[in-house]
Structures are given as structure tokens and as C-alpha cells.
Design a protein around this motif. Structure first.
Motif, PDB file in Angstrom:
ATOM      1  N   PRO A  91      -1.729  17.972 -20.510  1.00 21.83           N
ATOM      2  CA  PRO A  91      -2.813  18.311 -21.445  1.00 21.83           C
ATOM      3  C   PRO A  91      -3.158  17.179 -22.410  1.00 21.83           C
ATOM      4  O   PRO A  91      -2.326  16.330 -22.716  1.00 21.83           O
ATOM      5  CB  PRO A  91      -2.241  19.504 -22.220  1.00 21.83           C
ATOM      6  N   ARG A  92      -4.377  17.161 -22.852  1.00 27.21           N
ATOM      7  CA  ARG A  92      -4.805  16.287 -23.948  1.00 27.21           C
ATOM      8  C   ARG A  92      -4.775  17.142 -25.199  1.00 27.21           C
ATOM      9  O   ARG A  92      -5.339  18.219 -25.236  1.00 27.21           O
ATOM     10  CB  ARG A  92      -6.201  15.729 -23.706  1.00 27.21           C
ATOM     11  N   LEU A  93      -4.078  16.654 -26.230  1.00 27.50           N
ATOM     12  CA  LEU A  93      -3.880  17.410 -27.461  1.00 27.50           C
ATOM     13  C   LEU A  93      -4.586  16.736 -28.629  1.00 27.50           C
ATOM     14  O   LEU A  93      -4.715  15.516 -28.676  1.00 27.50           O
ATOM     15  CB  LEU A  93      -2.384  17.515 -27.775  1.00 27.50           C
ATOM     16  N   VAL A  94      -5.024  17.533 -29.574  1.00 26.16           N
ATOM     17  CA  VAL A  94      -5.621  17.013 -30.803  1.00 26.16           C
ATOM     18  C   VAL A  94      -4.490  16.491 -31.682  1.00 26.16           C
ATOM     19  O   VAL A  94      -3.479  17.167 -31.883  1.00 26.16           O
ATOM     20  CB  VAL A  94      -6.427  18.112 -31.537  1.00 26.16           C
ATOM     21  N   ASN A  95      -4.649  15.294 -32.211  1.00 21.14           N
ATOM     22  CA  ASN A  95      -3.631  14.654 -33.032  1.00 21.14           C
ATOM     23  C   ASN A  95      -3.815  15.074 -34.497  1.00 21.14           C
ATOM     24  O   ASN A  95      -4.498  14.404 -35.268  1.00 21.14           O
ATOM     25  CB  ASN A  95      -3.712  13.143 -32.868  1.00 21.14           C
ATOM     26  N   LEU A  96      -3.200  16.182 -34.872  1.00 27.22           N
ATOM     27  CA  LEU A  96      -3.311  16.698 -36.240  1.00 27.22           C
ATOM     28  C   LEU A  96      -2.669  15.756 -37.252  1.00 27.22           C
ATOM     29  O   LEU A  96      -3.159  15.631 -38.375  1.00 27.22           O
ATOM     30  CB  LEU A  96      -2.666  18.084 -36.335  1.00 27.22           C
ATOM     31  N   ALA A  97      -1.587  15.096 -36.852  1.00 34.12           N
ATOM     32  CA  ALA A  97      -0.910  14.170 -37.766  1.00 34.12           C
ATOM     33  C   ALA A  97      -1.854  13.035 -38.158  1.00 34.12           C
ATOM     34  O   ALA A  97      -1.915  12.642 -39.331  1.00 34.12           O
ATOM     35  CB  ALA A  97       0.355  13.622 -37.113  1.00 34.12           C
ATOM     36  N   GLN A  98      -2.628  12.506 -37.205  1.00 31.36           N
ATOM     37  CA  GLN A  98      -3.578  11.428 -37.503  1.00 31.36           C
ATOM     38  C   GLN A  98      -4.704  11.926 -38.398  1.00 31.36           C
ATOM     39  O   GLN A  98      -5.122  11.236 -39.318  1.00 31.36           O
ATOM     40  CB  GLN A  98      -4.158  10.858 -36.206  1.00 31.36           C
ATOM     41  N   ILE A  99      -5.177  13.140 -38.133  1.00 31.81           N
ATOM     42  CA  ILE A  99      -6.233  13.718 -38.977  1.00 31.81           C
ATOM     43  C   ILE A  99      -5.739  13.847 -40.415  1.00 31.81           C
ATOM     44  O   ILE A  99      -6.434  13.467 -41.360  1.00 31.81           O
ATOM     45  CB  ILE A  99      -6.706  15.076 -38.426  1.00 31.81           C
ATOM     46  N   ARG A 100      -4.516  14.370 -40.593  1.00 32.46           N
ATOM     47  CA  ARG A 100      -3.948  14.515 -41.941  1.00 32.46           C
ATOM     48  C   ARG A 100      -3.809  13.157 -42.626  1.00 32.46           C
ATOM     49  O   ARG A 100      -4.118  13.019 -43.809  1.00 32.46           O
ATOM     50  CB  ARG A 100      -2.584  15.211 -41.874  1.00 32.46           C
ATOM     51  N   THR A 101      -3.319  12.157 -41.889  1.00 34.45           N
ATOM     52  CA  THR A 101      -3.161  10.813 -42.452  1.00 34.45           C
ATOM     53  C   THR A 101      -4.504  10.258 -42.909  1.00 34.45           C
ATOM     54  O   THR A 101      -4.624   9.727 -44.017  1.00 34.45           O
ATOM     55  CB  THR A 101      -2.524   9.864 -41.414  1.00 34.45           C
ATOM     56  N   ASP A 102      -5.502  10.385 -42.048  1.00 37.47           N
ATOM     57  CA  ASP A 102      -6.829   9.875 -42.398  1.00 37.47           C
ATOM     58  C   ASP A 102      -7.416  10.608 -43.598  1.00 37.47           C
ATOM     59  O   ASP A 102      -8.016   9.996 -44.477  1.00 37.47           O
ATOM     60  CB  ASP A 102      -7.775   9.975 -41.201  1.00 37.47           C
ATOM     61  N   LEU A 103      -7.252  11.922 -43.655  1.00 36.26           N
ATOM     62  CA  LEU A 103      -7.750  12.696 -44.794  1.00 36.26           C
ATOM     63  C   LEU A 103      -7.053  12.276 -46.084  1.00 36.26           C
ATOM     64  O   LEU A 103      -7.685  12.159 -47.129  1.00 36.26           O
ATOM     65  CB  LEU A 103      -7.587  14.195 -44.545  1.00 36.26           C
ATOM     66  N   SER A 104      -5.727  12.050 -46.006  1.00 33.27           N
ATOM     67  CA  SER A 104      -4.982  11.657 -47.207  1.00 33.27           C
ATOM     68  C   SER A 104      -5.391  10.268 -47.695  1.00 33.27           C
ATOM     69  O   SER A 104      -5.239   9.949 -48.866  1.00 33.27           O
ATOM     70  CB  SER A 104      -3.477  11.703 -46.955  1.00 33.27           C
ATOM     71  N   ARG A 105      -5.931   9.439 -46.802  1.00 37.85           N
ATOM     72  CA  ARG A 105      -6.414   8.105 -47.169  1.00 37.85           C
ATOM     73  C   ARG A 105      -7.868   8.123 -47.622  1.00 37.85           C
ATOM     74  O   ARG A 105      -8.458   7.083 -47.880  1.00 37.85           O
ATOM     75  CB  ARG A 105      -6.265   7.154 -45.993  1.00 37.85           C
ATOM     76  N   GLY A 106      -8.471   9.321 -47.680  1.00 31.05           N
ATOM     77  CA  GLY A 106      -9.817   9.443 -48.210  1.00 31.05           C
ATOM     78  C   GLY A 106     -10.929   9.582 -47.181  1.00 31.05           C
ATOM     79  O   GLY A 106     -12.099   9.617 -47.545  1.00 31.05           O
TER      80      GLY A 106
END
Length: 93
Positions: A66-81
Motif C-alpha cells: 500500500p501507499r500510505l499518507v505520511n502524517l508525520a511529515q504533515i505534522r512536521t511541515d505544519l509545525s514549521r509554519g
């Protein structure tokens, strides 16, 4: 957070760092999730999420079949603004 390790879950929500399938009963801390779960979280169809992934709008990772959505990357990007996720932002993944 409640997690459950299953050998053959009814659906793959995420994987832990050792590659074991994990069903997160609370997805707020999951590292990855299926397109279907992400679609339900943001209120769109699975086809919309699939399109976002194909256009590089949402970060994803191929883990096994499966191809999965990378929630960790989304959170990191959101925390960086980051406030806008545009086509091609994750095209190099």
C-alpha cells in the motif's frame, strides 16, 4: 494513545517503526495512515486523496504494497509554519 498490534488487521491504518501493522484507535499520533483513513479525517473522498498523492500535494510513502499518507511529515511541515499544500510540494518522494 491506544494501539493494538495485530498479525492480520481488518485494515492497515499504520505501521510502527519496526514495520509491524498497528491499528491506531486514536490517529492523532500515527506516523502513517491509509488513504481511506486520511480521507475520513479531512472529510474528502478516497479518490481525492489518491489524486493529491499522485500530484504530490500530500506526502506519502510506499510501505510494502500500500501507499500510505505520511502524517508525520504533515505534522512536521505544519509545525514549521506550512499553511498551504500545493501540487508538486512532495513530487520528489
Amino acid at each position: 494513545m491506544t494501539t493494538q498490534h495485530l498479525e492480520q488487521p481488518p485494515f492497515d491504518v499504520s505501521f510502527d517503526l519496526d514495520g509491524k501493522r498497528v491499528v491506531y484507535l486514536d490517529c492523532r499520533n500515527a506516523l502513517f495512515c491509509s488513504m481511506e483513513i486520511f480521507a475520513a479525517m479531512v472529510g474528502v473522498t478516497s479518490d481525492t486523496v489518491k489524486g493529491w498523492i499522485q500530484m504530490g500535494t500530500v506526502p506519502s510513502i510506499k510501505m510494502g504494497r500500500p501507499r500510505l499518507v505520511n502524517l508525520a511529515q504533515i505534522r512536521t511541515d505544519l509545525s514549521r509554519g506550512k499553511t498551504i499544500f500545493a501540487q508538486g510540494d512532495y513530487a520528489d518522494e
